[in-house]
Design a protein around this motif. Structure first.
Motif, PDB file in Angstrom:
ATOM      1  N   ALA A 143       0.825  -1.209   0.000  1.00  0.00           N
ATOM      2  CA  ALA A 143       0.000   0.000   0.000  1.00  0.00           C
ATOM      3  C   ALA A 143       0.856   1.255   0.000  1.00  0.00           C
ATOM      4  CB  ALA A 143      -0.923  -0.007   1.217  1.00  0.00           C
ATOM      5  N   ILE A 144       1.959   1.232   0.736  1.00  0.00           N
ATOM      6  CA  ILE A 144       2.817   2.414   0.829  1.00  0.00           C
ATOM      7  C   ILE A 144       3.378   2.797  -0.545  1.00  0.00           C
ATOM      8  CG2 ILE A 144       5.043   3.236   1.735  1.00  0.00           C
ATOM      9  CD1 ILE A 144       4.428   1.632   4.294  1.00  0.00           C
ATOM     10  N   GLY A 388      -2.648   6.321   8.936  1.00  0.00           N
ATOM     11  CA  GLY A 388      -4.033   5.998   9.217  1.00  0.00           C
ATOM     12  C   GLY A 388      -4.961   6.941   8.463  1.00  0.00           C
ATOM     13  N   LEU A 389      -6.236   6.852   8.773  1.00  0.00           N
ATOM     14  CA  LEU A 389      -7.238   7.703   8.145  1.00  0.00           C
ATOM     15  C   LEU A 389      -8.147   8.251   9.230  1.00  0.00           C
ATOM     16  CD1 LEU A 389      -8.651   8.785   5.568  1.00  0.00           C
ATOM     17  CD2 LEU A 389     -10.055   6.710   5.609  1.00  0.00           C
ATOM     18  N   GLU A 423      -5.373  -0.468   5.031  1.00  0.00           N
ATOM     19  CA  GLU A 423      -4.596   0.157   3.965  1.00  0.00           C
ATOM     20  C   GLU A 423      -5.275   1.371   3.354  1.00  0.00           C
ATOM     21  OE1 GLU A 423      -2.167  -3.398   1.888  1.00  0.00           O
ATOM     22  OE2 GLU A 423      -4.284  -3.807   2.229  1.00  0.00           O
ATOM     23  N   ILE A 424      -6.522   1.612   3.712  1.00  0.00           N
ATOM     24  CA  ILE A 424      -7.182   2.812   3.197  1.00  0.00           C
ATOM     25  C   ILE A 424      -6.448   4.083   3.605  1.00  0.00           C
ATOM     26  CG2 ILE A 424      -9.490   1.880   2.860  1.00  0.00           C
ATOM     27  CD1 ILE A 424     -10.253   2.882   5.625  1.00  0.00           C
ATOM     28  N   GLY A 425      -5.756   4.053   4.746  1.00  0.00           N
ATOM     29  CA  GLY A 425      -4.999   5.231   5.168  1.00  0.00           C
ATOM     30  C   GLY A 425      -3.924   5.600   4.177  1.00  0.00           C
ATOM     31  N   GLU A 426      -3.135   4.613   3.773  1.00  0.00           N
ATOM     32  CA  GLU A 426      -2.067   4.856   2.795  1.00  0.00           C
ATOM     33  C   GLU A 426      -2.634   5.161   1.413  1.00  0.00           C
ATOM     34  OE1 GLU A 426       1.134   5.255   2.738  1.00  0.00           O
ATOM     35  OE2 GLU A 426       1.381   5.040   4.904  1.00  0.00           O
ATOM     36  N   ILE A 427      -3.703   4.462   1.025  1.00  0.00           N
ATOM     37  CA  ILE A 427      -4.252   4.664  -0.317  1.00  0.00           C
ATOM     38  C   ILE A 427      -4.857   6.059  -0.461  1.00  0.00           C
ATOM     39  CG2 ILE A 427      -5.986   3.854  -1.968  1.00  0.00           C
ATOM     40  CD1 ILE A 427      -5.503   1.022  -0.859  1.00  0.00           C
ATOM     41  N   VAL A 428      -5.562   6.508   0.567  1.00  0.00           N
ATOM     42  CA  VAL A 428      -6.133   7.856   0.521  1.00  0.00           C
ATOM     43  C   VAL A 428      -5.027   8.911   0.499  1.00  0.00           C
ATOM     44  CG1 VAL A 428      -7.511   9.549   1.808  1.00  0.00           C
ATOM     45  CG2 VAL A 428      -8.337   7.199   1.540  1.00  0.00           C
ATOM     46  N   LYS A 429      -3.902   8.616   1.121  1.00  0.00           N
ATOM     47  CA  LYS A 429      -2.770   9.542   1.039  1.00  0.00           C
ATOM     48  C   LYS A 429      -2.318   9.697  -0.413  1.00  0.00           C
ATOM     49  CE  LYS A 429       2.050  10.124   2.505  1.00  0.00           C
ATOM     50  NZ  LYS A 429       3.200   9.484   3.189  1.00  0.00           N
ATOM     51  N   HIS A 430      -2.299   8.592  -1.169  1.00  0.00           N
ATOM     52  CA  HIS A 430      -1.901   8.632  -2.577  1.00  0.00           C
ATOM     53  C   HIS A 430      -3.001   9.239  -3.454  1.00  0.00           C
ATOM     54  CE1 HIS A 430       1.345   6.317  -1.167  1.00  0.00           C
ATOM     55  NE2 HIS A 430       0.855   5.107  -1.359  1.00  0.00           N
ATOM     56  N   TYR A 431      -4.251   9.009  -3.075  1.00  0.00           N
ATOM     57  CA  TYR A 431      -5.409   9.450  -3.851  1.00  0.00           C
ATOM     58  C   TYR A 431      -6.315  10.312  -2.956  1.00  0.00           C
ATOM     59  CZ  TYR A 431      -4.084   5.733  -7.151  1.00  0.00           C
ATOM     60  OH  TYR A 431      -3.423   4.924  -8.040  1.00  0.00           O
ATOM     61  N   ALA A 436     -13.339   6.703   0.780  1.00  0.00           N
ATOM     62  CA  ALA A 436     -13.016   5.322   1.130  1.00  0.00           C
ATOM     63  C   ALA A 436     -13.741   4.855   2.380  1.00  0.00           C
ATOM     64  CB  ALA A 436     -11.511   5.173   1.324  1.00  0.00           C
ATOM     65  N   VAL A 437     -14.076   3.561   2.401  1.00  0.00           N
ATOM     66  CA  VAL A 437     -14.621   2.896   3.577  1.00  0.00           C
ATOM     67  C   VAL A 437     -14.046   1.479   3.615  1.00  0.00           C
ATOM     68  CG1 VAL A 437     -16.794   4.186   3.513  1.00  0.00           C
ATOM     69  CG2 VAL A 437     -16.663   1.917   2.436  1.00  0.00           C
ATOM     70  N   SER A 438     -14.277   0.800   4.724  1.00  0.00           N
ATOM     71  CA  SER A 438     -13.939  -0.616   4.832  1.00  0.00           C
ATOM     72  C   SER A 438     -15.150  -1.376   5.344  1.00  0.00           C
ATOM     73  CB  SER A 438     -12.752  -0.828   5.770  1.00  0.00           C
ATOM     74  OG  SER A 438     -12.437  -2.199   5.885  1.00  0.00           O
ATOM     75  N   ILE A 439     -15.454  -2.518   4.708  1.00  0.00           N
ATOM     76  CA  ILE A 439     -16.524  -3.390   5.150  1.00  0.00           C
ATOM     77  C   ILE A 439     -15.988  -4.821   5.151  1.00  0.00           C
ATOM     78  CG2 ILE A 439     -18.349  -1.878   4.293  1.00  0.00           C
ATOM     79  CD1 ILE A 439     -18.693  -3.791   1.919  1.00  0.00           C
TER      80      ILE A 439
END
Length: 473
Positions: A143-144, A388-389, A423-431, A436-439
């Motif tokens: 993810a990073i 994180g997010l 991994e949403i924390g790292e992905i949102v940093k890139h995008y 984003a959410v997680s389920i």
């Protein structure tokens, strides 16, 4: 167990070894499967996978994301080899479990859900994307270093949550803290013996989800008992062995010590007396906690008395476990989990997984540990930092899914933050413009040998995902 596509793919995933750092065979299986099902597939040098597929519906594109690796933890008597052996799983009263190992439902269920979505010809959908990342459970490197140009969707759904009653809108920051202390060893004295002391069969637990619960960290309790009796018996440490998983609250710990033969019986009685006090405190939650003390012949020489005392005091001084709690979301705010210890001939290495709700507080935790290692003449470094997010209660994707779950399935969910790393924390940093959410389906005791996942929850989660891609606005 119902044989639909999700369970078919979960079965295939369990057959392919994919512990962290060894996901290549599973990645190859996924790439070949998706190509056969008319998906566009791209891979990178790390082993990450991107896939996309067009659909006839005129709805916004959604990207689904899961990680390829699993935590490899096994019972103390298991001979399982995570690099070569399949996961031996079975069904029990509506749940899927593994025999003597972690199940890998985290994130095998998420992978199976996405693969079913991309290959099920009956699913109505618009444009779909999927991202599969490597080493989430260890370095989060996938993810990073995720490609900044892959995802085109305005929405991202991570399928790594472990409760179908929660829609995760925020996740924790984390990093590994490694501390190093120089060691001195001396030859054994005449009239001494080596002992193995093992505290075993703790429940263990996920160091992000269970850190505030009544879960015994066997390493912490081992050294607390050793501290209690260290002045009475002049023993010397030789080795320390534990599970070696940073994101697991250790369910077992073994120390090998050297002490005078004439003190062995009394040492055993005193240690057992302390252990019984510990057991009585946790008897309702840690029913299988056990103690075994045996005579052994260690291959290494013992540490000096001074270094033995230094290591015991060091481990006692660290505030391991929950540091403080977020009462609003009902989750830990910061925590520290001791998960790895390696005693080499001339150096000890200790590793903690630090978690916090924000970057400032995780740096604060690191500063405290760094100062402590400086005081004992050691050194330290932090690695594998993961963003994180910080969640928003106005997350429009989360609100849409919450409404859909209630109206379509009469399933009530809440918007939640989680102390664990997603991994949403790292992905949102890139995008930064993505929502984003997680389920996910219900998974209990992840990262432990008691891990299990609920069959009906998996079925519900897949039906929910199919409705999401059909009706997203």
């Amino acid at each position: 167990m119902k044989q639909n596509l999700v369970f078919k793919y979960f079965t295939e995933i369990c057959k392919i070894p994919h512990v962290s750092g060894h996901e290549q065979k599973l990645a190859l299986y996924i790439v070949n499967l998706l190509k056969k099902n008319k998906c566009k597939v791209i891979t990178d040098k790390l082993g990450n996978i991107y896939a996309s597929k067009n659909g006839p519906l005129k709805v916004p594109s959604i990207c689904f994301q899961a990680h390829l690796d699993m935590v490899g933890e096994k019972t103390i008597d298991s001979k399982h080899n995570f690099k070569t052996d399949p996961i031996d799983y079975y069904e029990d009263s509506g749940w899927i479990k593994a025999k003597g190992t972690t199940l890998g439902a985290d994130n095998g269920v998420g992978l199976a859900l996405i693969l079913a979505l991309l290959t099920d010809v009956k699913v109505e959908h618009g444009p779909l994307e999927a991202v599969f990342t490597v080493e989430e459970e260890t370095t989060t490197i996938g993810a990073i270093k995720l490609n900044r140009d892959w995802i085109q969707s305005p929405y991202l759904i991570n399928v790594d949550s472990e409760s179908d009653n929660n829609i995760i809108i925020g996740s924790g920051y984390c990093c590994d803290f490694n501390g190093f202390v120089p060691l001195n060893r001396i030859a054994r004295k005449d009239g001494t013996v080596d002992l193995s002391v093992r505290i075993m069969n703790g429940n263990g637990g996920h160091s992000g989800i269970d850190i505030h619960k009544s879960v015994v960290n066997t390493v912490v309790e081992m050294f607390n008992i050793l501290k209690n009796i260290s002045n009475k018996y002049k023993f010397q440490l030789i080795d320390i062995k534990t599970s070696q998983q940073l994101n697991l609250i250790p369910p077992h710990c073994e120390v090998i010590i050297n002490l005078e033969q004439r003190n062995v019986n009394q040492f055993k009685k005193t240690f057992l007396s302390n252990f019984n006090v510990l057991f009585n405190i946790y008897e309702t939650t840690e029913k299988h906690l056990s103690l075994v003390i045996n005579t052994v012949k260690a291959s290494q020489n013992p540490l000096t008395y001074d270094d033995t005392t230094k290591l015991i005091n060091l481990l006692i001084a660290v505030n391991n476990g929950l540091n403080n709690f977020d009462n609003y979301f009902g989750i830990p705010h910061t925590s520290t989990n001791l998960g790895q210890i390696v005693l080499q001939p001339t150096e000890a290495r200790f590793s903690w997984l630090q978690r916090a709700a924000n970057e400032y507080d995780i740096n604060k935790l690191n500063n405290k540990l760094s100062a402590l290692f400086s005081l004992v003449g050691g050194s330290s470094k932090t690695v594998n930092f993961c963003n994180g997010l910080i969640g928003s209660l106005n997350n429009r994707l989360a609100l849409f899914i919450q409404h859909l779950a209630k109206e379509k399935f009469n399933h009530f969910t809440k918007l939640s933050q989680i102390h664990a790393v997603l991994e949403i924390g790292e992905i949102v940093k890139h995008y930064p413009n993505i929502t984003a959410v997680s389920i996910g389906a219900n998974i209990e005791n992840p990262h432990t040998t008691k891990e299990r996942t609920e069959i009906k929850s998996i079925l519900y989660t897949y039906e929910l995902i199919k409705e999401i891609v059909k009706t997203i606005k």
